[in-house]
Design an enzyme around this catalytic site. Structure first.
Site, PDB file in Angstrom:
ATOM      1  N   GLY A 242       0.832  -1.200   0.000  1.00  0.00           N
ATOM      2  CA  GLY A 242       0.000   0.000   0.000  1.00  0.00           C
ATOM      3  C   GLY A 242       0.868   1.252   0.000  1.00  0.00           C
ATOM      4  N   SER A 243       0.318   2.344   0.470  1.00  0.00           N
ATOM      5  CA  SER A 243       1.034   3.620   0.377  1.00  0.00           C
ATOM      6  C   SER A 243       2.230   3.670   1.342  1.00  0.00           C
ATOM      7  CB  SER A 243       0.081   4.766   0.718  1.00  0.00           C
ATOM      8  OG  SER A 243      -0.201   4.744   2.103  1.00  0.00           O
ATOM      9  N   SER A 244       3.205   4.502   1.003  1.00  0.00           N
ATOM     10  CA  SER A 244       4.381   4.660   1.866  1.00  0.00           C
ATOM     11  C   SER A 244       3.966   5.223   3.221  1.00  0.00           C
ATOM     12  CB  SER A 244       5.398   5.601   1.215  1.00  0.00           C
ATOM     13  OG  SER A 244       5.846   5.047   0.009  1.00  0.00           O
ATOM     14  N   GLY A 247       2.627   2.428   5.169  1.00  0.00           N
ATOM     15  CA  GLY A 247       3.750   1.507   5.365  1.00  0.00           C
ATOM     16  C   GLY A 247       4.634   1.974   6.515  1.00  0.00           C
ATOM     17  N   GLU A 264       5.882  -3.347   0.640  1.00  0.00           N
ATOM     18  CA  GLU A 264       5.894  -3.078  -0.794  1.00  0.00           C
ATOM     19  C   GLU A 264       5.008  -1.851  -0.972  1.00  0.00           C
ATOM     20  OE1 GLU A 264       4.631  -2.758  -4.330  1.00  0.00           O
ATOM     21  OE2 GLU A 264       3.694  -4.744  -4.085  1.00  0.00           O
ATOM     22  N   CYS A 298       1.303  -0.200  -8.626  1.00  0.00           N
ATOM     23  CA  CYS A 298       2.453   0.435  -7.968  1.00  0.00           C
ATOM     24  C   CYS A 298       3.589   0.544  -8.979  1.00  0.00           C
ATOM     25  CB  CYS A 298       2.857  -0.311  -6.723  1.00  0.00           C
ATOM     26  SG  CYS A 298       3.215  -2.009  -7.052  1.00  0.00           S
TER      27      CYS A 298
HETATM   28  C1  UN1 Z   1       1.115  -3.815  -7.612  1.00  0.00           C
HETATM   29  O1  UN1 Z   1       0.718  -2.905  -8.324  1.00  0.00           O
HETATM   30  O2  UN1 Z   1       1.041  -3.737  -6.346  1.00  0.00           O
HETATM   31  O3  UN1 Z   1       4.534  -5.775 -12.015  1.00  0.00           O
HETATM   32  C2  UN1 Z   1       1.656  -5.103  -8.132  1.00  0.00           C
HETATM   33  C3  UN1 Z   1       3.310  -5.599 -12.122  1.00  0.00           C
HETATM   34  C4  UN1 Z   1       2.406  -6.656 -11.539  1.00  0.00           C
HETATM   35  C5  UN1 Z   1       2.260  -6.491 -10.069  1.00  0.00           C
HETATM   36  C6  UN1 Z   1       1.878  -5.116  -9.604  1.00  0.00           C
HETATM   37  N1  UN1 Z   1       2.981  -7.947 -11.826  1.00  0.00           N
HETATM   38  O4  UN1 Z   1       2.823  -4.629 -12.669  1.00  0.00           O
END
Ligand code: UN1
Length: 513
Positions: A242-244, A247, A264, A298
């Site tokens: 999720g968001s920093s 996090g 992440e 992300c």
């Molecule tokens: C995400 O956006 O949290 O690399 C994961 C990618 C995907 C996973 C994204 N396999 O864009």
């Protein structure tokens, strides 16, 4: 369409959002129902009964109990359970992909892609248990054996975001499980149905293999319950996506009790195109990177750093490609099959999109393409291309929307510096046919991100590599490579099979015994 999906996934209008231990789906005293909304239509899909305080205690207790049994099952046998889950995922790929589309608004192709990512992860994790390798070292002492081994941690909590409502759980949960841990999943309250559908699959696989309580589910929006999940000593590892900002709060809460965390968090990913770039591959990669999942990955491409000599050519080609993007309900009419961009997840996300564009304009930026919220029902916006400067506050932030900030450079060093000059460090990419530029980008003084790609985009990582990033992205690595180590504790063992007690470092401590 919706009805078919719901029936198949056993989702009734009101669903329990809690699953734990041998008792399975648990009743809850919580009366405020959580409503899952289809972002393409703003219509409610189903309601979920969220977890109560008592549910939290039961789920944790059951996960601890199940751990004592599950961790004693030989690792390769644990892999069998994940293999079964993989088979069920294959069987249900179409339905699950549609459910992802329905609840998140991502296009069906990407919904199916997400399920495929889980299947790949299941295949990977099913084989990993035979490769939980520890090293053997040579002892400095005669007739001593020195080696390391890996043990499971205990109960692992996996907190996931709406944008990958199934796959990110699988990266964590499958590895955690084959390592001998039990897993408690707290999904995003925006995508509870995806989590419930996956939990049904886990339940079936656990039954087929004769286990219970390895995977459990705790759907809640309650801050108090979430906080307790973080501060509970029984949870050995909290994995968060999720968001920093969140996090950071999670890292603080978990480290207070010396727990482990795996983060992440936000990305702010750039593509660099130098003057040797093959634009026939760069343009589609940039378009997929910036508008795929409506800019809510992300790994989405948020910044485009173009060599000044090809700036106009790149912008023209991008605008030409953007004009072909059909925006609409991913599960709408049959003839809507070519829809390439669905809605944003919520009204709040639309507001963030508008706010970001306003701020860019205030700073003197230029909206080159798009910029409008689309009228009518559903959270639809136009994908936008915006001329901006890297140091602006808004460009330094991750806005979960299809906004691409463009800027130019003269020298590759300047481009790499721009790419690195943001607080986040997830993904990066260079389009080039100049091997000196490529090597510079990949050198230790090049991209500072966890992912550095050449001639392919920032998003769409395969599960075989370790996924994650540096700086405010949080430092975690999930999915492939040796990410399994996150879910185990390392033990270093020294075994003396001599009749002497030699001390290390040659210390003489002789006693008259
Ligand atoms: C995400 O956006 O949290 O690399 C994961 C990618 C995907 C996973 C994204 N396999 O864009």
């Amino acid at each position: 369409m919706e009805k078919v999906i719901l029936e198949h996934c056993h989702i009734l209008p009101v669903n329990s959002g809690v699953y734990g231990g041998p008792e399975g789906w648990l009743p809850s005293e919580e009366t405020d129902l959580l409503v899952s909304i289809n972002p393409a239509t703003e219509q409610p899909i189903a309601q979920v009964i969220p977890a109560s305080q008592a549910n939290l205690d039961t789920v944790i207790e059951q996960a601890q109990k199940s751990f004592s049994h599950w961790s004693q099952i030989p690792a390769p046998k644990r892999g069998e359970l994940i293999r079964k889950i993989g088979i069920l995922l294959r069987k249900n790929k179409d339905y699950l992909g549609s459910l992802i589309s329905l609840e998140t608004g991502k296009i069906k192709e990407e919904g199916d892609g997400e399920v495929q990512e889980m299947i790949d992860m299941a295949d990977f994790a099913a084989g990993q248990p035979r490769m939980l390798y520890g090293k053997t070292m040579h002892s400095e002492r005669a007739r001593h054996r020195l080696y390391e081994q890996w043990h499971p941690l205990g109960v692992v909590s996996v907190i996931t975001a709406f944008n990958f409502p199934m796959a990110v759980w699988s990266w964590n949960a499958f590895l955690a499980a084959i390592c001998g841990n039990t897993v408690i999943w707290k999904p995003s309250s925006k995508t509870p149905l995806c989590a419930i559908a996956v939990q049904h699959i886990c339940e079936k696989a656990m039954q087929l293999c004769g286990y219970s309580g390895i995977f459990s589910l705790l759907i809640t929006e309650d801050k108090n319950i979430s906080q307790q999940l973080l501060s509970h000593k029984a949870i050995s590892l909290v994995s968060f996506t999720g968001s920093s900002r969140t996090g950071h709060l999670i890292a603080e809460a978990v480290s207070k009790r010396f727990g482990r965390y795996l983060l992440e968090c936000s990305g702010n990913n750039a593509v660099i195109t130098d003057k040797t770039a093959d634009l026939n591959i760069a343009i589609p990669a940039i378009v997929f990177g910036s508008i795929g999942t409506t800019g809510q990955r992300c790994t989405s491409t948020r910044r485009l750093i173009i060599h000044h000599s090809i700036y106009h050519q790149v912008i023209d080609m991008l605008a030409h490609a953007y004009r072909q993007i059909l925006i609409g309900n991913p599960l709408g009419l049959e003839e809507d099959k070519k829809i390439l961009m669905g809605p944003l997840i919520s009204e709040e996300a639309v507001n963030q999109y508008s706010k970001a564009l306003l701020e860019v304009e205030k700073m003197g930026g230029e909206i080159i393409y798009g910029g409008r919220v689309l009228p009518g029902t559903g959270y639809y916006v136009e994908p936008s291309i915006v001329r901006a400067e890297n140091h602006w506050d808004i460009v330094q932030k991750e806005t979960f929307a299809p906004i691409l900030y463009v800027m130019t450079f003269n020298h590759i060093n300047e481009a790499i510096l721009l790419q690195n000059s943001v607080p986040q460090g997830l993904s990066s990419s260079l389009f080039s046919n100049d091997f000196r530029h490529i090597e510079k980008f990949l050198a230790s003084s090049g991209s500072d991100c966890g992912i550095a790609n050449v001639n392919t985009g920032t998003s769409g990582a395969e599960i075989g590599g370790a996924f994650g990033g540096e700086k405010e992205t949080g430092g975690g690595r999930e999915a492939g490579s040796d990410a399994w180590k996150n879910y185990m504790r390392r033990q270093t063992c020294t075994l003396n099979y001599s009749n002497q007690l030699p001390l290390s470092q040659g210390i003489d401590f002789s006693l008259d015994i």
